[in-house]
Design an enzyme around this catalytic site. Structure first.
Site, PDB file in Angstrom:
ATOM      1  N   GLY A 161     -40.004 -67.812  21.021  1.00 20.56           N
ATOM      2  CA  GLY A 161     -39.509 -68.312  22.310  1.00 20.56           C
ATOM      3  C   GLY A 161     -40.579 -68.561  23.342  1.00 20.56           C
ATOM      4  O   GLY A 161     -40.199 -68.338  24.602  1.00 20.56           O
ATOM      5  N   ALA A 162     -41.810 -68.798  22.966  1.00 18.93           N
ATOM      6  CA  ALA A 162     -42.882 -68.720  24.100  1.00 18.93           C
ATOM      7  C   ALA A 162     -43.676 -70.015  24.373  1.00 18.93           C
ATOM      8  O   ALA A 162     -44.479 -70.036  24.887  1.00 18.93           O
ATOM      9  CB  ALA A 162     -44.004 -67.728  23.597  1.00 18.93           C
ATOM     10  N   GLY A 163     -42.797 -71.114  24.042  1.00 17.72           N
ATOM     11  CA  GLY A 163     -43.019 -72.496  24.362  1.00 17.72           C
ATOM     12  C   GLY A 163     -44.350 -73.021  23.002  1.00 17.72           C
ATOM     13  O   GLY A 163     -44.724 -74.180  23.497  1.00 17.72           O
TER      14      GLY A 163
ATOM     15  N   SER B  13     -41.731 -72.026  17.927  1.00 18.80           N
ATOM     16  CA  SER B  13     -41.813 -71.278  16.662  1.00 18.80           C
ATOM     17  C   SER B  13     -40.520 -71.566  15.921  1.00 18.80           C
ATOM     18  O   SER B  13     -40.495 -71.595  14.601  1.00 18.80           O
ATOM     19  CB  SER B  13     -41.614 -69.527  17.068  1.00 18.80           C
ATOM     20  OG  SER B  13     -40.614 -69.359  18.063  1.00 18.80           O
TER      21      SER B  13
ATOM     22  N   ASP C 264     -40.350 -80.852  19.334  1.00 23.20           N
ATOM     23  CA  ASP C 264     -40.713 -79.747  18.818  1.00 23.20           C
ATOM     24  C   ASP C 264     -40.667 -80.121  16.876  1.00 23.20           C
ATOM     25  O   ASP C 264     -41.651 -79.724  16.389  1.00 23.20           O
ATOM     26  CB  ASP C 264     -39.961 -78.473  18.947  1.00 23.20           C
ATOM     27  CG  ASP C 264     -40.196 -77.768  20.029  1.00 23.20           C
ATOM     28  OD1 ASP C 264     -40.777 -78.797  21.095  1.00 23.20           O
ATOM     29  OD2 ASP C 264     -40.087 -76.779  20.172  1.00 23.20           O
TER      30      ASP C 264
HETATM   31  O1  PMV Z   1     -40.264 -73.677  25.000  1.00 21.99           O
HETATM   32  P1  PMV Z   1     -39.879 -75.006  24.010  1.00 21.99           P
HETATM   33  O2  PMV Z   1     -41.072 -75.112  23.030  1.00 21.99           O
HETATM   34  O3  PMV Z   1     -38.493 -74.696  23.123  1.00 21.99           O
HETATM   35  O4  PMV Z   1     -40.004 -76.220  24.764  1.00 21.99           O
HETATM   36  C1  PMV Z   1     -38.722 -76.891  25.319  1.00 21.99           C
HETATM   37  C2  PMV Z   1     -38.999 -78.099  25.812  1.00 21.99           C
HETATM   38  C3  PMV Z   1     -38.123 -78.699  26.852  1.00 21.99           C
HETATM   39  O5  PMV Z   1     -38.340 -79.977  27.230  1.00 21.99           O
HETATM   40  C4  PMV Z   1     -37.899 -77.890  28.164  1.00 21.99           C
HETATM   41  C5  PMV Z   1     -36.783 -78.818  26.061  1.00 21.99           C
HETATM   42  C6  PMV Z   1     -36.618 -79.871  25.104  1.00 21.99           C
HETATM   43  O6  PMV Z   1     -35.852 -79.484  24.076  1.00 21.99           O
HETATM   44  O7  PMV Z   1     -37.724 -80.810  25.037  1.00 21.99           O
END
Ligand code: PMV
Length: 351
Positions: A114-116, A119, A164
């Site tokens: 959950g850190a961007g 994962s 992702d």
């Molecule tokens: O935090 P992450 O890696 O799940 O990225 C979220 C990215 C957003 O643009 C905020 C949402 C999305 O689904 O694209």
């Protein structure tokens, strides 16, 4: 046993704006989730997770996650992790036309949760690949990306872009605009990642940007300006030679776009004190550019620096828990060799 792995990712540009149809450019990085799957004789699914910042847990359930697993870790984390595996299992059963297939699944991940860094996408991508192969079906990386997106979409109540999952399945740098997903060329970028040890609430952060955008024209303009930065960034990448080491002029311009992108994300309210302080440490250490990556609120920043300076500075930054270098992962989802011990164990069992 079938073992597959898939990489995490950083957003070079475009998170949040991608939710409103602007393009985004995520890049896969060499931090992988590895999922090992063995088909069972019954329809049960047994999941063991290691290195997931969950202290390791084992759960066994038959149908869905509504059979709440009995384990001693916070329920939301278990539900999240098991929810993704569950959705991946459903996709694999559907792809192999085997609705009652059961599996023993082990998840190992070097990607903070959950850190961007994507994962959950990496776990879902690797899980679908390993489970379908275990059932004798081989999907292309694009098919896996599509099924992984459906799985994430389900778990995240429709709050997922394709970024992702497509990036993790395909590897390298990709461009995502709505349903249009492509791989693009990019030189080997010297990424440095700083992690504050925390995680943002993606749903709440996306909702916050949505509200701002609906309420104020200038917030809507901010979102479309992020789209403009992404388009300029893409042109810059397209003009670079992917086989050459990127030069100073290229990195200066690319880093400048990342800094601009971070400023706009900050304006939209999705940064945090720890993310900003890591971004500033990276900039003061001489990195070409730095920004938060992913939903924000906490988690990771990505900086561009070929020297060791940024990593050293981040390690001394209050609020930064870990800093590491991450190469661009040119390979997306892939099959791994099962561990030697398992091979000899299954040879013994079949003897
Ligand atoms: O935090 P992450 O890696 O799940 O990225 C979220 C990215 C957003 O643009 C905020 C949402 C999305 O689904 O694209």
């Amino acid at each position: 046993m079938t073992v597959s792995s898939a990489p995490g990712k950083v957003y070079l540009f475009g998170e949040h704006a991608v939710v409103y149809g602007e393009p985004a450019v995520p890049c896969a990085v060499e931090r992988r989730a590895t999922v090992s799957v063995t088909a069972r004789d019954d329809d049960h699914v047994r999941v063991r997770a290691e290195d997931l910042s969950l202290n390791g847990f084992t759960v066994e359930y038959s149908g869905s996650t509504s059979d709440r697993p009995d384990v001693d870790v916070p329920a939301p984390l278990v539900e999240a992790a098991v929810g993704y595996i569950d959705a991946a299992v459903d996709q694999a059963r559907d792809a192999a036309d085997a609705p009652n297939a059961g599996f023993d699944i082990t998840v190992q991940s070097a990607i903070p949760l959950g850190a961007g860094l994507g994962s959950s996408a990496a776990v879902v991508v690797a899980g679908i690949d390993a489970a379908t192969r275990e059932l004798g079906v081989e999907l292309s990386p694009r098919e896996i990306a599509d099924r992984a997106y459906q799985a994430e979409y389900e778990v995240q109540d429709g709050q997922a872009s394709r970024a992702d999952t497509f990036c993790s399945a395909m590897g390298g740098a990709v461009r995502v605009e709505g349903d249009d997903c492509r791989t693009i060329d990019a030189p080997a970028l010297p990424f440095v990642i700083g992690f504050d040890g925390g995680a943002g609430d993606t749903g709440a952060l996306v909702a916050g940007v949505r509200d701002l955008r609906e309420q104020y024209d200038f917030a809507a303009d901010t979102v479309s300006t992020i789209g403009d930065i992404v388009r300029r960034g893409e042109t810059l990448l397209a003009d670079a030679d992917p086989d050459e080491e990127p030069d100073d002029e290229f990195l200066t311009e690319l880093g400048g776009f990342m800094n601009f992108n971070h400023g706009l994300l900050e304006a939209l309210g999705v940064s945090s004190r720890s993310l900003d302080s890591m971004v500033w440490s990276a900039r003061e250490a001489g990195s070409y550019g730095a920004k938060l990556t992913g939903a924000g609120g906490g988690g990771c920043i990505v900086a561009i620096d070929p020297t060791p300076e940024t990593m050293t500075a981040l390690r001394f930054t209050p609020g930064c828990e870990d800093a590491f270098r991450a190469e661009l992962a040119t390979e997306g989802v892939r099959v791994e060799e099962p561990p030697a011990a398992e091979e000899s164990q299954s040879a013994e069992e079949s003897a």
